[in-house]
Write an enzyme that holds these catalytic residues in place. Sequence first.
Site, PDB file in Angstrom:
ATOM      1  N   THR A 252       7.459   5.409   9.020  1.00 25.85           N
ATOM      2  CA  THR A 252       9.251   6.452   9.265  1.00 25.85           C
ATOM      3  C   THR A 252       9.564   7.208   8.727  1.00 25.85           C
ATOM      4  O   THR A 252       8.440   8.549   8.650  1.00 25.85           O
ATOM      5  CB  THR A 252       9.996   5.115   8.445  1.00 25.85           C
ATOM      6  OG1 THR A 252      10.743   6.220   8.069  1.00 25.85           O
ATOM      7  CG2 THR A 252       8.967   5.639   6.895  1.00 25.85           C
ATOM      8  N   ASP A 253      10.319   7.453   9.844  1.00 26.91           N
ATOM      9  CA  ASP A 253      10.340   9.892   9.342  1.00 26.91           C
ATOM     10  C   ASP A 253      10.770   9.699   7.989  1.00 26.91           C
ATOM     11  O   ASP A 253      11.209  10.734   7.974  1.00 26.91           O
ATOM     12  CB  ASP A 253      11.818   9.483  10.316  1.00 26.91           C
ATOM     13  CG  ASP A 253      12.786   8.776  10.040  1.00 26.91           C
ATOM     14  OD1 ASP A 253      13.110   7.411   9.463  1.00 26.91           O
ATOM     15  OD2 ASP A 253      13.977   9.669  11.291  1.00 26.91           O
ATOM     16  N   GLU A 254      11.051   8.647   7.345  1.00 26.20           N
ATOM     17  CA  GLU A 254      11.606   8.993   5.769  1.00 26.20           C
ATOM     18  C   GLU A 254      10.802   9.605   4.758  1.00 26.20           C
ATOM     19  O   GLU A 254      11.524  10.438   3.748  1.00 26.20           O
ATOM     20  CB  GLU A 254      12.059   7.403   5.262  1.00 26.20           C
ATOM     21  CG  GLU A 254      13.065   6.831   6.470  1.00 26.20           C
ATOM     22  CD  GLU A 254      14.088   6.045   5.317  1.00 26.20           C
ATOM     23  OE1 GLU A 254      13.986   5.944   3.965  1.00 26.20           O
ATOM     24  OE2 GLU A 254      14.994   5.230   5.765  1.00 26.20           O
TER      25      GLU A 254
ATOM     26  N   TYR B 120      10.852   3.976  -1.345  1.00 29.21           N
ATOM     27  CA  TYR B 120      10.736   2.945  -0.355  1.00 29.21           C
ATOM     28  C   TYR B 120       9.985   4.264   0.432  1.00 29.21           C
ATOM     29  O   TYR B 120       9.021   3.816   1.053  1.00 29.21           O
ATOM     30  CB  TYR B 120      11.643   2.847   0.453  1.00 29.21           C
ATOM     31  CG  TYR B 120      11.211   2.547   1.946  1.00 29.21           C
ATOM     32  CD1 TYR B 120      10.323   1.776   2.629  1.00 29.21           C
ATOM     33  CD2 TYR B 120      11.802   3.258   3.703  1.00 29.21           C
ATOM     34  CE1 TYR B 120      10.455   1.754   3.923  1.00 29.21           C
ATOM     35  CE2 TYR B 120      12.011   3.219   4.403  1.00 29.21           C
ATOM     36  CZ  TYR B 120      10.740   1.922   4.295  1.00 29.21           C
ATOM     37  OH  TYR B 120      10.681   2.028   6.258  1.00 29.21           O
TER      38      TYR B 120
ATOM     39  N   LYS C  61       5.638   4.725   1.112  1.00 29.92           N
ATOM     40  CA  LYS C  61       5.311   4.681   3.060  1.00 29.92           C
ATOM     41  C   LYS C  61       4.315   5.678   2.998  1.00 29.92           C
ATOM     42  O   LYS C  61       3.412   5.916   3.658  1.00 29.92           O
ATOM     43  CB  LYS C  61       6.412   4.687   4.221  1.00 29.92           C
ATOM     44  CG  LYS C  61       6.657   3.629   3.840  1.00 29.92           C
ATOM     45  CD  LYS C  61       6.079   1.901   4.324  1.00 29.92           C
ATOM     46  CE  LYS C  61       5.515   3.003   5.782  1.00 29.92           C
ATOM     47  NZ  LYS C  61       5.309   1.116   6.733  1.00 29.92           N
TER      48      LYS C  61
HETATM   49  P1  NAD Z   1      11.496  -6.322   7.980  1.00 33.57           P
HETATM   50  O1  NAD Z   1      11.690  -5.610   6.512  1.00 33.57           O
HETATM   51  O2  NAD Z   1      12.479  -6.443   8.909  1.00 33.57           O
HETATM   52  O3  NAD Z   1       9.782  -6.875   8.031  1.00 33.57           O
HETATM   53  C1  NAD Z   1       8.879  -6.442   7.383  1.00 33.57           C
HETATM   54  C2  NAD Z   1       8.068  -8.367   7.822  1.00 33.57           C
HETATM   55  O4  NAD Z   1       7.095  -7.779   6.558  1.00 33.57           O
HETATM   56  C3  NAD Z   1       8.762  -9.263   7.320  1.00 33.57           C
HETATM   57  O5  NAD Z   1       8.170  -9.786   8.549  1.00 33.57           O
HETATM   58  C4  NAD Z   1       7.972 -10.012   6.309  1.00 33.57           C
HETATM   59  O6  NAD Z   1       7.322 -10.877   5.631  1.00 33.57           O
HETATM   60  C5  NAD Z   1       6.444  -8.720   6.542  1.00 33.57           C
HETATM   61  N1  NAD Z   1       5.814  -8.750   5.357  1.00 33.57           N
HETATM   62  C6  NAD Z   1       6.708  -8.321   3.850  1.00 33.57           C
HETATM   63  N2  NAD Z   1       5.425  -8.090   2.855  1.00 33.57           N
HETATM   64  C7  NAD Z   1       3.715  -9.067   3.361  1.00 33.57           C
HETATM   65  C8  NAD Z   1       2.593  -8.722   2.817  1.00 33.57           C
HETATM   66  N3  NAD Z   1       2.883  -8.664   1.237  1.00 33.57           N
HETATM   67  N4  NAD Z   1       2.062  -9.491   3.514  1.00 33.57           N
HETATM   68  C9  NAD Z   1       2.443  -9.719   5.230  1.00 33.57           C
HETATM   69  N5  NAD Z   1       3.261 -10.041   5.349  1.00 33.57           N
HETATM   70  C10 NAD Z   1       4.206  -8.765   4.167  1.00 33.57           C
HETATM   71  O7  NAD Z   1      10.902  -5.059   8.658  1.00 33.57           O
HETATM   72  P2  NAD Z   1      11.177  -3.163  10.046  1.00 33.57           P
HETATM   73  O8  NAD Z   1      12.401  -2.903   9.456  1.00 33.57           O
HETATM   74  O9  NAD Z   1      11.239  -4.333  10.927  1.00 33.57           O
HETATM   75  O10 NAD Z   1       9.624  -3.123   9.684  1.00 33.57           O
HETATM   76  C11 NAD Z   1       8.910  -2.282  10.534  1.00 33.57           C
HETATM   77  C12 NAD Z   1       8.198  -1.688   9.528  1.00 33.57           C
HETATM   78  O11 NAD Z   1       8.137  -0.533  10.658  1.00 33.57           O
HETATM   79  C13 NAD Z   1       8.227  -1.165   8.594  1.00 33.57           C
HETATM   80  O12 NAD Z   1       6.755  -0.590   8.110  1.00 33.57           O
HETATM   81  C14 NAD Z   1       9.438  -0.028   8.004  1.00 33.57           C
HETATM   82  O13 NAD Z   1       8.935   0.518   7.150  1.00 33.57           O
HETATM   83  C15 NAD Z   1       8.886   0.873   9.876  1.00 33.57           C
HETATM   84  N6  NAD Z   1      10.117   1.446  10.275  1.00 33.57           N
HETATM   85  C16 NAD Z   1      10.692   0.689   9.810  1.00 33.57           C
HETATM   86  C17 NAD Z   1      12.669   1.954  10.340  1.00 33.57           C
HETATM   87  C18 NAD Z   1      13.402   0.563  10.771  1.00 33.57           C
HETATM   88  O14 NAD Z   1      14.442   1.336  10.902  1.00 33.57           O
HETATM   89  N7  NAD Z   1      13.793  -0.474  10.409  1.00 33.57           N
HETATM   90  C19 NAD Z   1      12.409   2.620  11.169  1.00 33.57           C
HETATM   91  C20 NAD Z   1      10.731   3.236  10.804  1.00 33.57           C
HETATM   92  C21 NAD Z   1       9.902   2.211  10.405  1.00 33.57           C
HETATM   93  P1  TYD Z   2      19.777   1.801   6.147  1.00 34.54           P
HETATM   94  O1  TYD Z   2      19.936   0.560   7.340  1.00 34.54           O
HETATM   95  O2  TYD Z   2      20.053   1.124   4.635  1.00 34.54           O
HETATM   96  O3  TYD Z   2      18.782   2.608   6.612  1.00 34.54           O
HETATM   97  P2  TYD Z   2      17.947   3.755   6.017  1.00 34.54           P
HETATM   98  O4  TYD Z   2      18.488   3.851   4.432  1.00 34.54           O
HETATM   99  O5  TYD Z   2      17.110   3.403   5.874  1.00 34.54           O
HETATM  100  O6  TYD Z   2      18.574   5.120   6.681  1.00 34.54           O
HETATM  101  O7  TYD Z   2      21.275   2.805   5.933  1.00 34.54           O
HETATM  102  C1  TYD Z   2      21.589   3.470   7.139  1.00 34.54           C
HETATM  103  C2  TYD Z   2      22.677   4.339   5.846  1.00 34.54           C
HETATM  104  O8  TYD Z   2      23.894   3.421   6.342  1.00 34.54           O
HETATM  105  C3  TYD Z   2      22.207   5.200   5.009  1.00 34.54           C
HETATM  106  O9  TYD Z   2      22.754   6.165   5.353  1.00 34.54           O
HETATM  107  C4  TYD Z   2      22.858   4.256   4.041  1.00 34.54           C
HETATM  108  C5  TYD Z   2      24.036   3.527   4.932  1.00 34.54           C
HETATM  109  N1  TYD Z   2      24.858   2.554   4.194  1.00 34.54           N
HETATM  110  C6  TYD Z   2      26.242   2.375   3.931  1.00 34.54           C
HETATM  111  O10 TYD Z   2      26.688   3.527   4.276  1.00 34.54           O
HETATM  112  N2  TYD Z   2      26.364   0.717   3.765  1.00 34.54           N
HETATM  113  C7  TYD Z   2      25.516  -0.351   3.361  1.00 34.54           C
HETATM  114  O11 TYD Z   2      26.129  -1.405   3.097  1.00 34.54           O
HETATM  115  C8  TYD Z   2      23.638   0.478   3.994  1.00 34.54           C
HETATM  116  C9  TYD Z   2      23.260  -0.974   4.164  1.00 34.54           C
HETATM  117  C10 TYD Z   2      23.588   1.208   4.368  1.00 34.54           C
END
Ligand code: NAD
Ligand code: TYD
Length: 357
Positions: A137-139, A163, A167
């Site tokens: 992630t960019d975070e 988090y 990561k």
């Molecule tokens: P998500 O929470 O929707 O899905 C995570 C999946 O991992 C789930 O299916 C869960 O069951 C599985 N999982 C959790 N713990 C596990 C374990 N111990 N063993 C096997 N499986 C396990 O997450 P997402 O939003 O789809 O993100 C996927 C990846 O992309 C993550 O690594 C996250 O850090 C990264 N990412 C997410 C975003 C975003 O905006 N959602 C952006 C950048 C990077």
């Molecule tokens: P989120 O979807 O949790 O992603 P991330 O924290 O990984 O960026 O949140 C996106 C943005 O929205 C973040 O600045 C937090 C804000 N947010 C709210 O203001 N209210 C909410 O209920 C949630 C879930 C997020």
Amino acid sequence: MDFKRNIMVTGGAGFIGSHVVRLFVNKYPDCRVVNLDKLTYAGNLANLADIERAPNYVFVKGDITDLDQMRQVMAEYEIDGIIHLAAESHVDRSIKDPMTFARTNVLGTLALLQAARERWESLPEGYEGKLFHHVSTDEVYGALEMDGGLFEETTKYNPHSPYSASKASSDHFVRAYHDTYGMPTLVTNCSNNYGPYQFPEKLIPLFINNIRQGKPLPVYGKGENVRDWLYVEDHARALDLIFHKGKAGDTYNIGGFNEWRNIDLIKVIIKTVDRLLGNPEGHSLGLITYVTDRAGHDLRYAIDSRKLKNELGWEPSLQFEEGIEKTVRWYLDNQPWLDRITSGDYQRYYEEMYRGR
Ligand code: NAD
Ligand code: TYD
């Protein structure tokens, strides 16, 4: 049937993972796609109902922290490529329960790296034709000032939340396996994703669902934080390209050049949901409820993905307005999917999380 490749996608039942699995299963019928997922609260096999019977798809219920199980899966399915997405992914949960994030994201990634290393080093051809692609992630880069430029691949890591710290740590282990053991690994760091199948604890699906139900929309702080939003299928396309064409040892940033202040984004969502539900314009604006800010809330994320464009030719395909329209329509058209996961245990958890805000 002999497959050309055996690719394991971890976390394939989650939000982004399900899009990656679907893309690979449909695009590469001569490759076996092994979806390894623990099915935590965030994993949902209904996300893959359309491809679950494909001959090149296998689901394995597994836990990345279980080293023996990872060794066994690597050998049984002769895995030669890994796209690692399994993780705990929600910042608010990491604030409540950091240990789970360290266990899954750090120790889980390490166990997977170790199992891959042992397997690949035991083969006559060694690491040839192998890749461990870590999805991050960019975070990890921390927070930008409003006028503070963009995150580049060389930006120093400076994570703030449990988090992002977990990561960041996993990214370091992935690079350490490359530098120490010569394992072909690469890391991609992506901005915020949105689209179908996202668990409705994240901003966009949570707010769409709350507007539909006439529930308050909890905006953290003043709603001034900025995120860079990318449609999930564009992320999946970038992962496909980088998995096949990226350089081992490298890092690629993936982003949409699409920054939005939370409050402006929320107004677009309200407008779109109201229009599609046939409500008068402005109908749901009154649901906006400013609540206590998230602890350590990062002000701004914004990704510079020029390297990916210049080296591999990737660009986001969807305009944001189009992506939001598709996304809102999807959640409104798939209410049973939403209703099932917002009932029962999850609902109780959600209420506890927001008690006292
Ligand atoms: P998500 O929470 O929707 O899905 C995570 C999946 O991992 C789930 O299916 C869960 O069951 C599985 N999982 C959790 N713990 C596990 C374990 N111990 N063993 C096997 N499986 C396990 O997450 P997402 O939003 O789809 O993100 C996927 C990846 O992309 C993550 O690594 C996250 O850090 C990264 N990412 C997410 C975003 C975003 O905006 N959602 C952006 C950048 C990077
Ligand atoms: P989120 O979807 O949790 O992603 P991330 O924290 O990984 O960026 O949140 C996106 C943005 O929205 C973040 O600045 C937090 C804000 N947010 C709210 O203001 N209210 C909410 O209920 C949630 C879930 C997020």
